[in-house]
Write a protein that holds these residues in place. Structure first.
Motif, mmCIF file in Angstrom:
data_model
loop_
_atom_site.group_PDB
_atom_site.id
_atom_site.type_symbol
_atom_site.label_atom_id
_atom_site.label_comp_id
_atom_site.label_asym_id
_atom_site.label_seq_id
_atom_site.Cartn_x
_atom_site.Cartn_y
_atom_site.Cartn_z
ATOM 1 N N CYS A 11 -8.447 -4.109 -6.193
ATOM 2 C CA CYS A 11 -8.460 -3.333 -4.959
ATOM 3 C C CYS A 11 -7.924 -1.923 -5.228
ATOM 4 O O CYS A 11 -7.138 -1.696 -6.142
ATOM 5 N N ARG A 12 -8.341 -0.994 -4.377
ATOM 6 C CA ARG A 12 -7.883 0.393 -4.487
ATOM 7 C C ARG A 12 -7.388 0.883 -3.133
ATOM 8 O O ARG A 12 -8.046 0.646 -2.103
ATOM 9 N N ARG A 13 -6.240 1.564 -3.138
ATOM 10 C CA ARG A 13 -5.740 2.167 -1.908
ATOM 11 C C ARG A 13 -6.712 3.241 -1.447
ATOM 12 O O ARG A 13 -7.066 4.156 -2.222
ATOM 13 N N THR A 14 -7.139 3.138 -0.203
ATOM 14 C CA THR A 14 -8.168 4.061 0.293
ATOM 15 C C THR A 14 -7.648 5.024 1.352
ATOM 16 O O THR A 14 -8.329 5.989 1.665
ATOM 17 N N THR A 15 -6.482 4.750 1.913
ATOM 18 C CA THR A 15 -5.979 5.626 2.978
ATOM 19 C C THR A 15 -4.535 6.011 2.692
ATOM 20 O O THR A 15 -3.874 5.408 1.862
ATOM 21 N N ARG A 66 0.820 -1.212 0.000
ATOM 22 C CA ARG A 66 0.000 0.000 0.000
ATOM 23 C C ARG A 66 0.853 1.260 0.000
ATOM 24 O O ARG A 66 0.562 2.237 -0.696
ATOM 25 N N THR A 67 1.971 1.257 0.748
ATOM 26 C CA THR A 67 2.811 2.456 0.820
ATOM 27 C C THR A 67 3.515 2.739 -0.504
ATOM 28 O O THR A 67 3.958 3.866 -0.741
ATOM 29 N N LEU A 68 3.637 1.730 -1.368
ATOM 30 C CA LEU A 68 4.297 1.918 -2.659
ATOM 31 C C LEU A 68 3.362 2.540 -3.695
ATOM 32 O O LEU A 68 3.819 3.010 -4.741
ATOM 33 N N LEU A 69 2.065 2.537 -3.401
ATOM 34 C CA LEU A 69 1.079 3.027 -4.350
ATOM 35 C C LEU A 69 0.746 4.495 -4.116
ATOM 36 O O LEU A 69 0.773 4.980 -2.982
ATOM 37 N N ARG A 70 0.397 5.169 -5.183
ATOM 38 C CA ARG A 70 -0.135 6.516 -5.070
ATOM 39 C C ARG A 70 -1.472 6.456 -4.328
ATOM 40 O O ARG A 70 -2.142 5.420 -4.318
ATOM 41 N N PRO A 71 -1.911 7.572 -3.728
ATOM 42 C CA PRO A 71 -3.285 7.604 -3.204
ATOM 43 C C PRO A 71 -4.267 7.240 -4.317
ATOM 44 O O PRO A 71 -4.198 7.759 -5.423
ATOM 45 N N GLY A 72 -5.141 6.302 -4.031
ATOM 46 C CA GLY A 72 -6.063 5.822 -5.048
ATOM 47 C C GLY A 72 -5.471 4.786 -5.976
ATOM 48 O O GLY A 72 -6.137 4.324 -6.911
ATOM 49 N N GLY A 73 -4.210 4.383 -5.741
ATOM 50 C CA GLY A 73 -3.555 3.401 -6.586
ATOM 51 C C GLY A 73 -4.228 2.039 -6.511
ATOM 52 O O GLY A 73 -4.960 1.729 -5.559
#
Length: 247
Positions: A243-247, A167-174
């Motif tokens: 899935c989408r990064r939400t936070t 999750r930390t590797l993804l952009r917000p909303g990644g």
């Protein structure tokens, strides 16, 4: 099955088994997949679910978007599929043998790095990326990540930690596209193509909950029955999650 939490060392907690023990176990996994090599595709020749899941991801990304393929194996089909769609691919795997096959077959398709999947999103990843001291390499830099049947090689509690780190590797909303086997297993030893490996799985409701706790919204979950070509392996239920990064 109990999907107990494990604290993340990056947050000042502990991470279960002693690092030396886990490192040795991971090294054995790596050696096993070095030996398996291209025969992996002999056991799982049909990959329609994986191809469909990656196709959906590609449709949501702009050309040139940076994508991380976690546990790339030989590069087929996902590295090839992402690269042919015009995406900028970084591919990682723990097995030198698998990476050698991927580099030989698809030399220009991705930037390849050898890394323990559990180290993604930590300072140790900086060394694997060739930038010692960088910190969590790639933090916030990827539009999406794919992990098709690679996280099953971690114990359940380490899968939960790995998801938070991804999750930390993804952009917000990644976006994260995940392929798993639905199974109530935790670090279970099995013979696969003459090698001993250890695998884990979740029931789908527990997997969705683990993703939620890691900071993802599950936008779609599709199950597909699959019969491996290798007769020594039982039929399985494959799960593909968008899935989408939400936070």
């Amino acid at each position: 099955m109990t999907t107990g939490q494990i604290s993340d060392p990056a947050r000042g907690g502990t991470a279960g088994p002693a690092p030396t023990c886990r490192s040795a176990e991971r090294a054995l996994q790596s050696v096993a997949f070095d030996a398996i090599g291209a025969r992996y595709s002999e056991a799982f020749p049909a990959k329609s679910g994986q191809l469909t899941a990656a196709h959906r991801l590609i449709a949501e990304l702009e050309p040139g978007a940076p994508v991380l393929d976690i546990g790339c194996g030989t590069g087929d089909p996902t590295v090839r599929q992402l690269a042919e769609a015009g995406l900028r691919v970084t591919a990682v795997d723990l097995s030198d043998g698998m990476l050698a096959l991927a580099r030989r077959a698809l030399p220009q398709a991705a930037a390849y790095h050898r890394i323990d999947l559990y180290d993604l999103g930590t300072g140790r990843a900086g060394t694997a990326w060739g930038v010692p001291g960088l910190g969590p390499a790639g933090a916030g830099g990827f539009a999406a990540a794919t992990a098709f049947f690679s996280l099953i090689l971690l114990p359940q509690r380490e899968i939960q930690v790995a998801l938070r780190r991804i999750r930390t590797l993804l952009r917000p909303g990644g976006l994260l596209v995940l392929g798993m086997v639905e199974a109530d297993l935790d670090d279970y030893p099995m013979r696969f193509l003459g090698q001993e490996i250890r695998i884990s799985g979740f029931l789908r409701e527990e997997l969705a909950e683990a993703l939620h706790l890691a900071g993802f919204t599950v936008e779609a979950l599709n199950g597909r029955p699959y019969a491996p070509a290798c007769m020594a392996l039982p039929p399985e239920e494959q799960l593909f999650l968008h899935c989408r990064r939400t936070t």
